[in-house]
Structures are given as C-alpha cells and as structure tokens.
Design an enzyme around this catalytic site. Structure first.
Site, PDB file in Angstrom:
ATOM      1  N   LYS A   9       0.849  -1.182   0.000  1.00 30.63           N
ATOM      2  CA  LYS A   9       0.000   0.000   0.000  1.00 30.63           C
ATOM      3  C   LYS A   9       0.885   1.232   0.000  1.00 30.63           C
ATOM      4  O   LYS A   9       2.069   1.169   0.344  1.00 30.63           O
ATOM      5  CB  LYS A   9      -0.908   0.024   1.233  1.00 30.63           C
ATOM      6  CG  LYS A   9      -0.175   0.085   2.561  1.00 30.63           C
ATOM      7  CD  LYS A   9      -1.113   0.424   3.710  1.00 30.63           C
ATOM      8  CE  LYS A   9      -1.556   1.869   3.620  1.00 30.63           C
ATOM      9  NZ  LYS A   9      -2.355   2.291   4.797  1.00 30.63           N
ATOM     10  N   TYR A 190       5.908   6.414  -1.775  1.00 31.87           N
ATOM     11  CA  TYR A 190       7.057   5.833  -2.474  1.00 31.87           C
ATOM     12  C   TYR A 190       8.077   5.254  -1.492  1.00 31.87           C
ATOM     13  O   TYR A 190       9.259   5.143  -1.809  1.00 31.87           O
ATOM     14  CB  TYR A 190       7.735   6.862  -3.388  1.00 31.87           C
ATOM     15  CG  TYR A 190       6.764   7.729  -4.138  1.00 31.87           C
ATOM     16  CD1 TYR A 190       5.833   7.154  -5.023  1.00 31.87           C
ATOM     17  CD2 TYR A 190       6.738   9.108  -3.960  1.00 31.87           C
ATOM     18  CE1 TYR A 190       4.914   7.944  -5.710  1.00 31.87           C
ATOM     19  CE2 TYR A 190       5.830   9.904  -4.634  1.00 31.87           C
ATOM     20  CZ  TYR A 190       4.913   9.311  -5.501  1.00 31.87           C
ATOM     21  OH  TYR A 190       4.004  10.099  -6.162  1.00 31.87           O
ATOM     22  N   ARG A 191       7.613   4.898  -0.284  1.00 32.58           N
ATOM     23  CA  ARG A 191       8.467   4.351   0.779  1.00 32.58           C
ATOM     24  C   ARG A 191       9.485   5.389   1.287  1.00 32.58           C
ATOM     25  O   ARG A 191      10.492   5.033   1.900  1.00 32.58           O
ATOM     26  CB  ARG A 191       9.197   3.080   0.318  1.00 32.58           C
ATOM     27  CG  ARG A 191       8.258   1.916  -0.055  1.00 32.58           C
ATOM     28  CD  ARG A 191       7.395   1.525   1.122  1.00 32.58           C
ATOM     29  NE  ARG A 191       6.584   0.350   0.874  1.00 32.58           N
ATOM     30  CZ  ARG A 191       5.331   0.380   0.419  1.00 32.58           C
ATOM     31  NH1 ARG A 191       4.760   1.540   0.134  1.00 32.58           N
ATOM     32  NH2 ARG A 191       4.651  -0.727   0.247  1.00 32.58           N
ATOM     33  N   LEU A 192       9.200   6.665   1.043  1.00 30.23           N
ATOM     34  CA  LEU A 192      10.071   7.732   1.546  1.00 30.23           C
ATOM     35  C   LEU A 192       9.541   8.167   2.911  1.00 30.23           C
ATOM     36  O   LEU A 192       9.022   9.267   3.091  1.00 30.23           O
ATOM     37  CB  LEU A 192      10.113   8.903   0.554  1.00 30.23           C
ATOM     38  CG  LEU A 192      10.595   8.550  -0.858  1.00 30.23           C
ATOM     39  CD1 LEU A 192      10.597   9.773  -1.752  1.00 30.23           C
ATOM     40  CD2 LEU A 192      11.992   7.923  -0.793  1.00 30.23           C
TER      41      LEU A 192
END
Length: 213
Positions: A9, A190-192
């Site tokens: 997600k 964006y997994r940032l």
C-alpha cells in the site's frame, strides 16, 4: 496461502517534519498516543516488549503501557515471568508501538528499572478484583497441562479471597523503562518514510536526527 509479495500500500496519511518535533520526545509521544486514542484504535497503549535472555536469545511479547512520564514508560508483570527473568540478567529493553492505522510507529530503546512496592501496590489495588485474582492464579510463563487447571486455580483464589481485600502478591511487580533513544516513524509515499530519532545525552538533554527510510 496467498502470495504475500503482492501485498502493498502507499502511505499517504501525512508527514513528520522537524518543525513538529518537541524538545523532549515524551511530549511528542503523548501527542501521538492521544491521536491513537482519539482515532479509537484497538488497544492504543499496547506495545511490544523485547528482552534478551542469558544465552543472547531475544524474546518479544505484547503488554500494555500503564503510565508515562519524562522518567519513562511503565508496565506491570509477574516477576517470575520470562521477561522479568530476562531483565534481571540484562536490563536493556526495547519497546515498539505499532499504530499501523495511522501509518505510524514508535521505537524506544532504554533500561528497565524495577518499580517500588509502593508504586506497584498503588496500581495493583486499582485493578478490578478479578484481575487481582488472575495475578494470584497464574505463575506466568510456567508450563500448565490444561486450561481447565488454570480456571480451577482461579476459582480457588476467588474462594480464598472471597472476603476482604486481595493482598498484593510478592511475586508481582512492574518496571519503568528509562528511554535512551526514541524513534518516530511516519509512513511516506514511495516508501520515503519520515524517521526522526531522539538520543539522550549525558547531561539529560536530547538531540535529534532525521534517518533515511
């Protein structure tokens, strides 16, 4: 079993910025805990407690945070339990608060110190009577053959202490985790992810740094 590699997600609930940081990490923790409570998350004060035994084997379990101050995070337990025995050997401990529905988590590293009997008694006598009896009925972490035997032990304690106050067991206590490091994690697109780590200094002050996700 379904293919887990496809489960993912995007984290879009918000950001954690340096402007939102507080001087003392417990102040920020209290804000996040209130957010979890107001969001009606199940067991918002639930935390994973990680300890290490004499052989170096880590162990984790879920317990409930029962008090909080700048001095530390408080939980209670049977002093014969695995976690209490681990802490008697190695007082270093790690806590983890998994507020997934808010896309947040908090990690605490510190040292566990035993509470005084006065502190333990104050909390024990505030518990419902059945919870007090449960403490007497269970030798936490010890093997037992059947659930029926555990229920029988509870019934025996209920009969034994039917009249008057349930006494504080000498094998029941608690710990205050004095934090040395606290990390706040907020999920990001964006997994940032946003990660800020507080570290306690020798003079008692706290420094912060942003960590890469």
């Amino acid at each position: 079993m379904q293919d887990l590699s496809g489960f993912r997600k995007e984290y879009t609930a918000g950001h954690l910025t340096s402007e939102a940081l507080t001087e003392h990490p417990v102040d920020l923790f209290k804000i996040w805990l209130d957010d979890a409570i107001n969001a009606k998350l199940p067991d918002p004060n639930a935390m994973t407690v990680a300890t290490v035994d004499a052989t170096g084997q880590p162990s984790q379990r879920i317990v409930l945070l029962k008090d909080l101050s700048n001095e530390g995070f408080v939980f209670y337990t049977n002093l014969g339990s695995r976690k209490a025995k681990d802490l008697a050997h190695n007082s270093k401990i790690s806590l983890h608060f998994p507020w997934y529905f808010l896309e947040r988590q908090v990690r605490v590293n510190g040292v566990a110190k035993a509470l005084t009997r006065t502190e333990v008694a104050k909390y024990f006598f505030s518990r419902p009577k059945d919870s007090q009896l449960g403490a007497w009925a269970s030798q936490q972490s010890q093997p037992i053959s059947t659930r029926e035997l555990l229920v029988t032990q509870f019934a025996q304690m209920k009969e034994k202490f039917a009249n008057g106050q349930v006494p504080l067991p000498d094998f029941w206590g608690g710990f205050r985790v004095e934090p040395q490091q606290i990390e706040f994690w907020q999920g990001g697109e964006y997994r940032l992810h946003d990660r800020f780590e507080y570290s306690k200094q020798d003079d008692g002050s706290w420094t912060t740094q942003r960590l890469m996700p």
